[in-house]
Write an enzyme that holds these catalytic residues in place. Structure first.
Site, mmCIF file in Angstrom:
data_model
loop_
_atom_site.group_PDB
_atom_site.id
_atom_site.type_symbol
_atom_site.label_atom_id
_atom_site.label_comp_id
_atom_site.label_asym_id
_atom_site.label_seq_id
_atom_site.Cartn_x
_atom_site.Cartn_y
_atom_site.Cartn_z
ATOM 1 N N SER A 94 1.006 -1.363 -0.001
ATOM 2 C CA SER A 94 -0.170 -0.026 0.078
ATOM 3 C C SER A 94 0.868 1.317 0.049
ATOM 4 C CB SER A 94 -0.887 -0.035 1.242
ATOM 5 O OG SER A 94 -2.068 0.923 1.067
ATOM 6 N N GLU A 188 -9.246 -4.170 -6.801
ATOM 7 C CA GLU A 188 -8.854 -2.828 -6.123
ATOM 8 C C GLU A 188 -8.857 -1.545 -7.204
ATOM 9 O OE1 GLU A 188 -5.293 -2.694 -3.964
ATOM 10 O OE2 GLU A 188 -4.766 -4.676 -4.247
ATOM 11 N N HIS A 218 -7.531 -5.280 -1.465
ATOM 12 C CA HIS A 218 -6.357 -4.599 -1.390
ATOM 13 C C HIS A 218 -5.476 -5.184 -0.211
ATOM 14 C CE1 HIS A 218 -3.988 -0.884 -1.204
ATOM 15 N NE2 HIS A 218 -4.069 -0.635 0.085
#
Length: 252
Positions: A94, A188, A218
């Site tokens: 991320s 995502e 995610h």
């Protein structure tokens, strides 16, 4: 490492002379080495190395480039500790995935040796949130929204440039970087954050693999040990990275 706190994840059968520097996700405002300890352990066991989970500084108290400065301090410390670049990889998920890519870009810019490889899970690389998958996957992504990402970006940047490649590596020049592996869930809104980086890296002659896992959310790899797709995804990372780090070739 380098006066930056963190946690070591070790495998009983792993090689302590091979290290992955891992940068956790959390939108640059949350997450920690502790929150990603379990994932770090799964990676250490699958790859057969040590994983250093970095507790880098976070916004709003420490905006950009604070987290990157911390990552670079760890990067230099790993090399100074005698870990050769051919036994070293940089990774993250991320926001930490974007930070991992930014670390590789800055290391190149500062003339430091590149590690043998870098990998990123669901990396957030575009702080303006402009990828096509933002629209195509809005109804499928159950975890993140455009509004949340833009709010986090504003906090992280603190009036900085959203196209600074050391903050938003989708805008980076990838010439001279190490081999890259990008893994992202197919549901995502950040799919294109990986695809656009891969396209840029390939145009610069970099060996890059993009692994889009259908239907996954995610950073689904956080569910390793409980989700078959997560275990399989970590297995593919290991299969890609182990030969590069000399773990399947007999290199001492």
């Amino acid at each position: 490492m380098g006066d930056v706190p963190g946690l070591w994840a070790d495998s009983e059968s792993g090689d302590p002379q091979r290290v992955v520097q891992y940068l956790h996700g959390g939108g640059y405002v949350a997450g920690s080495a502790a929150s990603h300890r379990r994932l770090g352990g799964h990676l250490a066991r699958a790859i057969g190395c040590r994983v250093f989970l970095v507790d880098y500084s976070r916004a709003p108290e420490v905006p950009h480039p604070g987290p990157l400065n911390d990552s670079m301090a760890v990067y230099r410390a790993v090399l100074a500790a005698g870990v050769g670049p051919d036994r070293f990889a940089v990774a993250g998920d991320s926001a930490g995935g974007g930070l991992a890519l930014a670390t590789l870009l800055r290391a190149r810019d500062e003339g430091l040796p590149q590690p043998v490889a870098g990998f990123a899970l669901s990396p957030w690389t575009d702080l303006e949130v402009l990828g096509a998958s933002v629209d195509t996957n809005t109804g499928a992504d159950r975890l993140i929204t455009v509004g949340t990402l833009r709010s986090l970006a504003a906090t992280f940047l603190a009036d900085g440039d959203p196209r600074d490649p050391w903050a938003a590596p989708v805008h980076g020049d990838y010439r001279g970087l190490c081999s890259l592996y990008l893994q992202v869930g197919g549901a995502e809104i950040l799919v294109d954050d990986s695809i656009r980086v891969a396209e840029s890296a390939r145009q610069s002659g970099i060996d890059v693999t993009v692994d889009v896992v259908p239907g996954m959310q995610h950073v689904f790899q956080l569910r390793a040990g409980r989700l078959a797709e997560a275990d399989e995804a970590i297995g593919r990372i290991s299969a890609w990275l182990r030969p590069l780090m000399g773990l399947d070739t007999g290199i001492d």
